[in-house]
Scaffold this active site. Structure first.
Site, mmCIF file in Angstrom:
data_model
loop_
_atom_site.group_PDB
_atom_site.id
_atom_site.type_symbol
_atom_site.label_atom_id
_atom_site.label_comp_id
_atom_site.label_asym_id
_atom_site.label_seq_id
_atom_site.Cartn_x
_atom_site.Cartn_y
_atom_site.Cartn_z
ATOM 1 N N SER A 28 0.841 -1.198 0.000
ATOM 2 C CA SER A 28 0.000 0.000 0.000
ATOM 3 C C SER A 28 0.882 1.256 0.000
ATOM 4 O O SER A 28 1.781 1.366 -0.826
ATOM 5 C CB SER A 28 -0.969 -0.030 1.192
ATOM 6 O OG SER A 28 -1.905 1.000 1.118
ATOM 7 N N ASP B 284 -2.702 6.425 -3.475
ATOM 8 C CA ASP B 284 -1.516 5.782 -2.934
ATOM 9 C C ASP B 284 -0.976 4.802 -3.970
ATOM 10 O O ASP B 284 -1.472 4.732 -5.098
ATOM 11 C CB ASP B 284 -1.830 5.105 -1.598
ATOM 12 C CG ASP B 284 -2.829 3.967 -1.735
ATOM 13 O OD1 ASP B 284 -3.561 3.942 -2.734
ATOM 14 O OD2 ASP B 284 -2.884 3.109 -0.828
ATOM 15 N N ARG C 110 -6.643 3.965 -2.295
ATOM 16 C CA ARG C 110 -7.018 5.128 -1.486
ATOM 17 C C ARG C 110 -7.018 6.389 -2.353
ATOM 18 O O ARG C 110 -6.379 6.433 -3.394
ATOM 19 C CB ARG C 110 -6.066 5.303 -0.305
ATOM 20 C CG ARG C 110 -6.068 4.124 0.647
ATOM 21 C CD ARG C 110 -5.268 4.419 1.895
ATOM 22 N NE ARG C 110 -5.164 3.240 2.740
ATOM 23 C CZ ARG C 110 -4.680 3.250 3.977
ATOM 24 N NH1 ARG C 110 -4.253 4.389 4.500
ATOM 25 N NH2 ARG C 110 -4.608 2.148 4.681
#
Length: 546
Positions: free
Chosen positions: A145, A303, A308
Site C-alpha cells: 500500500s 496511494d 485510497r
C-alpha cells in the site's frame, strides 16, 4: 512530533539502495522462531522489509504455496489474477509467485506489457471474469500500500473480489508459517524460464476493460463537458497508466503528475515522521500536489496501489477524508436514481458521525462495522450496500444500475467522483461540506496515538463494554459503550464510548507499541481534547486493574 523535514523533498540520504534491497530479498532468510520474521496477515495482508527479514523470497514462496493449497481446498479452479505495484520488491515477488503457481499447475494471469496494476483493477477483473465463467477466479496483489519504498506486501482476494476475510487469511498465515518452519520442503517451484514458457501463464489487459466501463459507474460525459482542469497524481504508483488511458479515452483536460516509476520515490515529500510514504491523505506527503491547487479546478491523488484517494480543491486544500466521505455519500444517494431506499451506507465505527447526520437527512440506514474494508465486501458484492467507506480514505460504491463495481477499495473512482460532483453541482467539495456544518454543526475530529505494551494491547483488544464503569465523558452522560459494531455485531478489538455530542474509540496497533485513539466532538476543539485526555485516563486505570 512532526519531523523538521516533513513536507520537503526527500534528501538523497533517505533514498533506498534498490540493489541492496532486492539482493536481500533473495539472500536473507527469515528465522521462523522469531515473531517479527514470520508471516502475519493484518487487515491488508502480509507486509515487511527484505532487510529486516520480514519480506523475503522465502515468505513469498510459502504464502503462494499456501494460497495454491487453499484454492485446491476450495475448488477455485479458475485463473488467479496477479498484479504488482511500483515498490521495488513487487517485481521480484511476482517472479516468485509465477514460479510457484505454475509448479502447482495453477493458471496465473499477469499484466500485459509488464504494467503495474492497481488493487481495484484486480477486484474488477475477478468480478467480471466470475460473471461469465463457471470456474471461479481469485487474485493476488503484490503491494504494501502506501508504506515506505523498502517495504513489500502480499494481499489475497478470493472470488468475491474483496480483501480476504479472517478465516481465509488465518488459514493462509498458519499454513505459510508451517511451510517456513519446515524449511520450504512443501513448496513446489519451477525455474523462471519454465514459468515463462508454461501454458499455465498468460498475460491480461487489466486497464482497457476497466477504463472503458467507467461510464457504467460515473457520469463521464458531465466531467468531459465541464472542462474542469484536473491534475492526477499517482504518487509514483500503479494509477499512472490508468490515468493516461482515462485522459485519452474520455478526452479530459487532465495532467498526469509525476508520470514515471522510480523505485526510490525520490520526488516524494517526506511524511510527518520524516519517512517517504505515499499517503494521499497526509498533507506532508501531498505537499507537492498541494502547491498546484490554485492552478487546477481539482487535484486528485492515489496511494501506490490506488485503493485510497486524496482530493485537493482550490478552496479546501487537502480535503479531510471524513469530509469527502460525507460529501460523496450525500451526492450518490441524492443523484443516483437507482440507489433505492433499501440500499445501506457502510461506514467504519471510527469514521465521522457527520455521515450519520447526512444519512439521517436522506432517510438512509447506516451499516456501522469494525475497522477494515473486508466488512463491506459482502454488502457491495450482493448489492445491499450502495457505498462502503472508511476514514483512512478508502471506499467503493455501486454502478448506476445498482450492480457491484469493485468489492475492494477503489481510489480511482473516488477521485473521478469528485470531478463528477463538481461538474454536476458547480460547487467546490469544501463548499458542500460547509453546508453540512451549517445544518448539523461543526465536527472536530482527530486521531492520536498513546504508548502501550504488548500486554496492554492484548488487554485492550479483549475488553468488553462492561469493563467501563463510569457515567460521563468530557462533561456529557455516556449513552453507550461498544465492544462490537452495531451493523454486524463483529468485535471491534477495542472500545467505543458514545455521548450526545461526541465519541472516542480505542484500538491497539497491530505493528507498533501504541494504541490508537479516534475521537470526535460536535462542540469544540477544547471538548475534543478533553475527550482524548479522559479516554487515556480511562485506559490507564484499566491497565492497572486488569
Amino acid at each position: 512530533m512532526v519531523n523538521v523535514l516533513a513536507g520537503k523533498v526527500a534528501p538523497k540520504s533517505e533514498l533506498i539502495d534498490v540493489a541492496r534491497l532486492v539482493g536481500s530479498y533473495y539472500e536473507l532468510n527469515p528465522d521462523s522462531s522469531k515473531e517479527a520474521q514470520r508471516v502475519s496477515f493484518g487487515t491488508s495482508g502480509h507486509r515487511g522489509d527484505a532487510l529486516k527479514r520480514s519480506f523475503n523470497e522465502a515468505h513469498v514462496m510459502a504464502i503462494t504455496q499456501a494460497v495454491c493449497e487453499f484454492k485446491k481446498k476450495m475448488s477455485y479452479d479458475g485463473v488467479i489474477f496477479v498484479a504488482k505495484d511500483t515498490h521495488a520488491l513487487s517485481t521480484v515477488a511476482q517472479m516468485t509467485i509465477m514460479r510457484v503457481c505454475v509448479a502447482n499447475e495453477v493458471s496465473v494471469a499477469i499484466s500485459k506489457d509488464g504494467n503495474y496494476i492497481p488493487t481495484p483493477l484486480v477486484s474488477f477483473a475477478i468480478l467480471e471474469h466470475n460473471k461469465k465463467n463457471v470456474q471461479k477466479a481469485d487474485g493476488i496483489v503484490i503491494t504494501p500500500s502506501h508504506n515506505p519504498p523498502s517495504d513489500g506486501g502480499f494481499k489475497y482476494n478470493p472470488p468475491n473480489g474483496g480483501p480476504a476475510d479472517t478465516d481465509v487469511t488465518s488459514f493462509i498465515e498458519m499454513r505459510a508459517n508451517e511451510i517456513l518452519k519446515n524449511n520450504l520442503k512443501d513448496v513446489k517451484i519451477v525455474s523462471y524460464e519454465e514459468a515463462l514458457a508454461s501454458n499455465f501463464l498468460s498475460e491480461y489487459d487489466y486497464i482497457t476493460p476497466y477504463v472503458e466501463a467507467l461510464g457504467e459507474i460515473l457520469d463521464m460525459n458531465s466531467i468531459q463537458k465541464s472542462n474542469l482542469k484536473i491534475a492526477a497524481d499517482a504518487l509514483g504508483g500503479t494509477a499512472i497508466a490508468v490515468y493516461e488511458k482515462i485522459k485519452s479515452h474520455y478526452n479530459l483536460d487532465m495532467d498526469v503528475i509525476n508520470p514515471y516509476v522510480d523505485y526510490t520515490f525520490s520526488f516524494m515529500t517526506l511524511d510527518h515522521d520524516g519517512k517517504i510514504r505515499m499517503d494521499c491523505s497526509s498533507p506532508y506527503s501531498m505537499a507537492s500536489l498541494l502547491s498546484l491547487k490554485d492552478s487546477y479546478d481539482l487535484c486528485v491523488a492515489n496511494d501506490t496501489d490506488a485503493d485510497r484517494h486524496g482530493i485537493v480543491t482550490p478552496k479546501g486544500g487537502l480535503i479531510n477524508p471524513n469530509h469527502y466521505l460525507s460529501v460523496a455519500i450525500w451526492y450518490l444517494f441524492k443523484y443516483r436514481e437507482n440507489f433505492t431506499k433499501d440500499l445501506k451506507v457502510g461506514k467504519t465505527l471510527v469514521s465521522s458521525s457527520m455521515i450519520e447526520h447526512v444519512c439521517k437527512s436522506l432517510d438512509r440506514e447506516v451499516y456501522e462495522v469494525p475497522v477494515g474494508f473486508k466488512w463491506f465486501v459482502d454488502g457491495l458484492y450482493d448489492g445491499s450496500l450502495g457505498f462502503g467507506g472508511e476514514e483512512s480514505a478508502g471506499a467503493s460504491f455501486l454502478r448506476f444500475d445498482g450492480i457491484v463495481w469493485s468489492s475492494d477499495k477503489d481510489g480511482i473512482i473516488m477521485a473521478l467522483l469528485a470531478a463528477e460532483i463538481m461538474a454536476v453541482t458547480g460547487k467546490d467539495i469544501a463548499d458542500i461540506y460547509e453546508d453540512f456544518e451549517e445544518e448539523f454543526g461543526k465536527s472536530y475530529y482527530d486521531r492520536i496515538d498513546a504508548p502501550a505494551s504488548l500486554e496492554q494491547k492484548k488487554i485492550l483488544k479483549t475488553l468488553r463494554a462492561e469493563s467501563i464503569d463510569i457515567e460521563s465523558l468530557a462533561g456529557e452522560k455516556i449513552q453507550k459503550v461498544l465492544s462490537s459494531a452495531p451493523g454486524n455485531d463483529a468485535e471491534i478489538g477495542g472500545l467505543k464510548i458514545v455521548t450526545k455530542n461526541g465519541w472516542v474509540a480505542m484500538r491497539p496497533s497491530g505493528t507498533e507499541d501504541i494504541y490508537k485513539i479516534y475521537a470526535e466532538s460536535f462542540i469544540s476543539s477544547e471538548h475534543l481534547s478533553q475527550i482524548q485526555k479522559e479516554a487515556q485516563a480511562i485506559m490507564q486505570e484499566l491497565f492497572k486493574t486488569l
